[in-house]
Design a protein around this motif. Structure first.
Motif, PDB file in Angstrom:
ATOM      1  N   TYR A 251       0.861  -1.179   0.000  1.00 45.32           N
ATOM      2  CA  TYR A 251       0.000   0.000   0.000  1.00 45.32           C
ATOM      3  C   TYR A 251       0.892   1.222   0.000  1.00 45.32           C
ATOM      4  O   TYR A 251       1.853   1.290   0.746  1.00 45.32           O
ATOM      5  CB  TYR A 251      -0.878  -0.024   1.254  1.00 45.32           C
ATOM      6  CG  TYR A 251      -2.017   0.942   1.231  1.00 45.32           C
ATOM      7  CD1 TYR A 251      -1.885   2.217   1.755  1.00 45.32           C
ATOM      8  CD2 TYR A 251      -3.238   0.585   0.691  1.00 45.32           C
ATOM      9  CE1 TYR A 251      -2.931   3.100   1.744  1.00 45.32           C
ATOM     10  CE2 TYR A 251      -4.295   1.462   0.686  1.00 45.32           C
ATOM     11  CZ  TYR A 251      -4.134   2.722   1.212  1.00 45.32           C
ATOM     12  OH  TYR A 251      -5.181   3.593   1.195  1.00 45.32           O
ATOM     13  N   PRO A 252       0.613   2.220  -0.853  1.00 45.01           N
ATOM     14  CA  PRO A 252       1.534   3.363  -0.936  1.00 45.01           C
ATOM     15  C   PRO A 252       1.494   4.213   0.329  1.00 45.01           C
ATOM     16  O   PRO A 252       0.473   4.313   0.989  1.00 45.01           O
ATOM     17  CB  PRO A 252       1.006   4.152  -2.136  1.00 45.01           C
ATOM     18  CG  PRO A 252      -0.410   3.760  -2.249  1.00 45.01           C
ATOM     19  CD  PRO A 252      -0.517   2.345  -1.780  1.00 45.01           C
ATOM     20  N   VAL A 253       2.617   4.843   0.610  1.00 43.87           N
ATOM     21  CA  VAL A 253       2.685   5.684   1.807  1.00 43.87           C
ATOM     22  C   VAL A 253       1.808   6.920   1.649  1.00 43.87           C
ATOM     23  O   VAL A 253       1.213   7.412   2.587  1.00 43.87           O
ATOM     24  CB  VAL A 253       4.137   6.099   2.102  1.00 43.87           C
ATOM     25  CG1 VAL A 253       4.193   7.048   3.268  1.00 43.87           C
ATOM     26  CG2 VAL A 253       4.967   4.884   2.388  1.00 43.87           C
ATOM     27  N   GLY A 254       1.683   7.427   0.447  1.00 42.54           N
ATOM     28  CA  GLY A 254       0.817   8.580   0.229  1.00 42.54           C
ATOM     29  C   GLY A 254       1.498   9.865   0.628  1.00 42.54           C
ATOM     30  O   GLY A 254       2.706   9.944   0.757  1.00 42.54           O
ATOM     31  N   GLY A 255       0.715  10.865   0.824  1.00 45.34           N
ATOM     32  CA  GLY A 255       1.262  12.137   1.256  1.00 45.34           C
ATOM     33  C   GLY A 255       1.275  13.151   0.143  1.00 45.34           C
ATOM     34  O   GLY A 255       0.922  12.889  -0.988  1.00 45.34           O
ATOM     35  N   GLU A 256       1.702  14.337   0.505  1.00 44.58           N
ATOM     36  CA  GLU A 256       1.731  15.423  -0.465  1.00 44.58           C
ATOM     37  C   GLU A 256       3.097  15.479  -1.126  1.00 44.58           C
ATOM     38  O   GLU A 256       4.106  15.221  -0.484  1.00 44.58           O
ATOM     39  CB  GLU A 256       1.507  16.743   0.262  1.00 44.58           C
ATOM     40  CG  GLU A 256       0.226  16.791   1.035  1.00 44.58           C
ATOM     41  CD  GLU A 256      -0.919  17.108   0.148  1.00 44.58           C
ATOM     42  OE1 GLU A 256      -0.798  18.082  -0.610  1.00 44.58           O
ATOM     43  OE2 GLU A 256      -1.918  16.384   0.171  1.00 44.58           O
TER      44      GLU A 256
ATOM     45  N   ILE B 170       6.424  17.160  -2.158  1.00 39.43           N
ATOM     46  CA  ILE B 170       7.129  18.282  -1.556  1.00 39.43           C
ATOM     47  C   ILE B 170       7.371  19.317  -2.646  1.00 39.43           C
ATOM     48  O   ILE B 170       7.850  19.008  -3.721  1.00 39.43           O
ATOM     49  CB  ILE B 170       8.458  17.804  -0.950  1.00 39.43           C
ATOM     50  CG1 ILE B 170       8.138  16.752   0.108  1.00 39.43           C
ATOM     51  CG2 ILE B 170       9.204  18.948  -0.340  1.00 39.43           C
ATOM     52  CD1 ILE B 170       9.337  16.200   0.783  1.00 39.43           C
TER      53      ILE B 170
END
Lengths: 230, 169, 424
Positions: free
Chosen positions: B148-153, B155
């Motif tokens: 499962y991808p870590v995700g996030g914005e 940078i």
């Protein structure tokens, strides 16, 4: 050496009471359409633009400044501590960095009674709609401070679970830090205070180009709460 | 801690009662680990409780991607009288991630099994209330699985800041 | 309850009969209109509420003022820390893991570093162990002070917040002195501590050790025999040892029920066996005992700090194994190996032999355990923190069933949940 003390008005000139009174009267007459000193108002201006025009022509801003002074010196923060930054927010209420010296110690639990939302801590996906709902329940004028790195940007955790606060609500001041020292948060609050003092009209609607989205009592005030026609 | 021989004796006793429950034993960094088959978990914990391991400290999950069977559930047991710790491990594949829930015998496993379900997708058969606990109820996907991808914005730097959607524009 | 005098309205009689009598017992035989006694109200407390310690949401089923059932709903500050940790080198996981239980940051780091040190089989020098103990116990006192302040605030003793935060500021000054940061200090590193204590720290710490017991005496004087505190906490929401053990509860809650299980004594780690201290234990397991146990733990922690300070041995503050710990800066100018080690550690990090380890320590709320699985690379394959508040929260339900809603608030305060640890 002679020391002269003068109270400065917005144009840098000393303001005295009689000049103020006559200016106010002139402005009122201008708005009523009378010709004042050979100066009639252009007919096409209305509403906000008209006020701006009159304001530029005549010195009438003292009431706005007084109201801004009152608002800025008495923020009622909403108790909105989410995570670690909340502990540092509690520290500013504590004795060392005492927020009561500025008048901001009245942390209100109810969003209806608060006007400053200090978003302290990481906003998770589950929490974001609730933060938004609390923000919506606050009455205008309201300001927001995003305290800490997690709600300003993603902070230490750049992952699936949290969301930066800018994505769902307008933020006035971002205070960096993880967690920001209480002095840093205080600096942020005082910056906000200066912002409010400087420009009383500069609400988030100007910065985010959202003029025209206000809901004013009076229009549809008799309509029961709910979508029109329901 | 039961030392290596004590661990082997314990495993032998458990095998005497149920031959296929204990698949393996491991004595690593001075701590005993029992790897058991998923079907025997409730019975094994009951037998260990009879032998003094009365406190279940932690129930947590691991994803052994890419080795199969992929999902592991670990149970940390404490014997408070002899101050012993024991780890009981089991592994289930993603194709059939069903494990018997130990909540009826060990009430502490309630929230912890819910967390393992939420994060890894292991279904606990017999759990009184198996719902997501940390993620929103209608979330899809099991975040702590390794694929499962870590995700996030992303940078933002100068070269890509224009591409970030400013919500107010 | 005797009959209320004439002149009290019917409405008030009805209200009193619901709220003051235990469930099912009617004061008089008059049937209530609309059968108020059977109505169950589901009240949603939180997630934004001044009396919760963080964003905890409770669905409370009330009958009058009596709580029938409480369902905690958590996840409102879930940050995915464990998933983030899998993405980072072992050294970089420490700041992530610290922010989990945000009042016990040294403990989070200690549990994780203990697990990785076990995997690496690296030895922590004695001085580092003593320094860790000093900072851990300071953190324990700080956590208990915040608990005390906020719990007293929940009960209505508002001035405790200022007193407790005054002492908390002193402790944070000490942290800033030795580590550079007030919170989330990243002081405990794999193999030891990041830096030795500066000059002057020992004197400041000795001053703190001298003055803290008298401050704790002041707090005890304010609260311990206060009539309102006694009425609200004594005898409310007791939980016996059996139930607590079944629920997996550790820490001051278990000790309040009479079980002296404390990992510092039972399975000492990091030189705790060198110190003399007692474990405060309660008798009834009610809220007052939980309160008294935590108050007494402050004194014991001060004793430990005093002993650790006096007996602080000389030596390195971090392991000398250069494959694990950064070499001191002055060596970088002279030694090529030191430079290479520094480079490797900072860019890639050290590799840990494959294996799985669970390392438990005793924190202010109970057993903090860190499970680390390593697959041989420079990043952990799984980091799981067993947080005590997560498990202790399950004790809310058995504790408050049948109690008043005010007792629910007091019990939540005494349970000391920290939502950062619960939600991770």
């Amino acid at each position: 050496m002679e020391v002269i003390r003068q109270k400065l008005g917005s144009t840098g000139e000393p303001v005295n009471a009689e000049a103020l009174r006559s200016n106010t009267l002139r402005a009122r007459q201008m708005l009523r359409g009378a010709e004042v000193e050979g100066h009639t108002l252009p007919a096409h201006l209305e509403g906000y633009d008209l006020e701006q025009y009159v304001e530029k022509s005549v010195l009438t801003t003292t009431l706005d400044r007084a109201v801004a002074w009152g608002r800025a010196n008495s923020f009622f923060p909403a108790t909105f501590g989410l995570a670690c930054c909340a502990i540092e927010m509690m520290s500013i209420v504590a004795a060392r960095v005492d927020v009561a010296r500025f008048g901001f110690e009245a942390f209100r639990a109810s969003p209806r009674q608060a006007d400053l939302l200090i978003l302290s801590g990481r906003v998770s996906m589950k929490m974001a709609p609730i933060v938004r709902r609390i923000y919506d329940q606050m009455l205008e004028p309201k300001w927001t401070i995003a305290m800490g790195a997690c709600c300003s940007s993603m902070g230490v955790f750049n992952n699936y679970a949290i969301v930066p606060a800018d994505k769902f609500m307008p933020i006035d001041i971002h205070v960096p830090g993880c967690p920001p020292r209480p002095e840093a948060l205080m600096h942020g609050v005082l910056r906000l205070r200066q912002m409010v003092l400087d420009d009383p009209e500069m609400g988030w609607r100007d910065r985010y180009a959202a003029r025209g989205t206000e809901e004013l009592a009076g229009e549809d005030a008799d309509r029961p709460w709910g979508p029109a026609g329901a | 801690m039961p030392d290596a021989t004590g661990l082997e004796l314990l495993a032998q006793e458990l095998r005497d009662e149920d031959a296929d429950s204990v698949l393996d034993t491991l004595y690593f960094r001075e701590k005993g680990q029992l790897i058991i088959s998923p079907a025997a978990i409730r019975a094994t914990l009951a037998r260990l409780r009879a032998r003094g391991y009365t406190f279940l400290a932690s129930v947590h999950g691991v994803d052994y991607y890419p080795e199969e069977p992929r999902l592991g559930v670990h149970y940390e047991l404490i014997d408070m009288r002899r101050v012993d710790r024991l780890t009981v491990k089991l592994r289930v594949p993603t194709s059939d991630p069903v494990v018997d829930s130990v909540t009826p015998d060990w009430p502490t496993a309630d929230h912890q099994e819910r967390e393992v379900y939420d994060m890894f997708g292991v279904l606990f058969h017999g759990h009184p209330d198996l719902r997501r606990i940390l993620m929103p109820e209608d979330y899809e996907g099991f975040p702590q699985r390794r694929d499962y991808p870590v995700g996030g914005e992303p940078i933002l730097f100068t070269h890509n800041e224009g591409k970030s959607p400013g919500w107010f524009r | 309850m005797s009959e209320v005098g004439g002149g009290v309205s019917e409405y008030r009689q009805q209200e009193e009969s619901i709220t003051l009598s235990p469930l099912g017992e009617q004061i008089d035989d008059r049937p209530l209109a609309d059968d108020y006694s059977q109505e169950v109200l589901t009240l949603n407390i939180g997630p934004h509420h001044p009396a919760t310690h963080g964003v905890l949401r409770l669905l409370v089923s009330l009958q009058g003022e009596v709580v029938q059932d409480v369902k905690p709903i958590i996840g409102y500050v879930h940050t995915g820390i464990e998933k983030t940790c899998e993405d980072k080198a072992y050294w970089k996981v420490i700041p992530c893991v610290e922010r989990m239980d945000y009042l016990a940051y040294f403990f989070n780091a200690m549990a994780y570093c203990g697990a990785v040190e076990t995997l690496l089989e690296v030895e922590v020098p004695k001085r580092a162990q003593y320094l860790r103990v000093i900072h851990l116990e300071l953190n324990r006192i700080m956590s208990h002070l915040v608990w005390l302040g906020t719990s007293a605030l929940d009960l209505g003793a508002i001035s405790m917040v200022w007193y407790c935060f005054r002492d908390r500021e002193t402790i944070l000054d000490l942290f800033e002195y030795s580590t550079g940061q007030r919170m989330h200090t990243r002081y405990i590193q794999i193999g030891g501590v990041i830096e030795d204590i500066p000059t002057g720290f020992a004197e400041k710490l000795a001053e703190f050790v001298a003055q803290m017991p008298s401050h704790a005496d002041q707090y005890a004087d304010l609260l311990r025999k206060n009539e309102i505190v006694l009425q609200r906490l004594r005898g409310t929401c007791p939980l016996d040892e059996e139930t607590l053990l079944g629920l997996g509860v550790t820490g001051p809650l278990l000790r309040a029920a009479g079980n002296p299980w404390d990992l510092r004594k039972a399975a000492p780690y990091s030189s705790y066996e060198d110190f003399q201290f007692k474990i405060p234990v309660g008798t009834h397991g009610d809220n007052y005992d939980r309160f008294a146990v935590r108050l007494a733990e402050i004194y014991e922690s001060v004793k430990i700090i005093g002993q650790a300070l006096e007996g602080l041995p000389e030596g390195p503050h971090i392991t000398t194994d250069r494959k694990v710990a950064l070499p001191p800066r002055h060596e970088l100018a002279t030694s090529m190996e030191a430079l290479i080690h520094h480079f490797k550690l900072v860019t890639e990090g050290f590799r840990v032999p494959p294996g799985e380890v669970y390392h438990p320590i005793e924190g202010p709320r109970g057993e903090y355990g860190c499970f680390v699985r390593s697959d041989g690379s420079a990043k952990p394959a799984r980091v799981h923190m067993r947080d005590p508040s997560f498990v202790n929260l399950q004790a809310t339900r058995p504790a408050v069933r049948g109690a008043y809603i005010a007792d629910l608030i007091a019990t939540l305060a005494m349970l000391d949940p920290v939502l950062g640890g619960i939600d991770r």
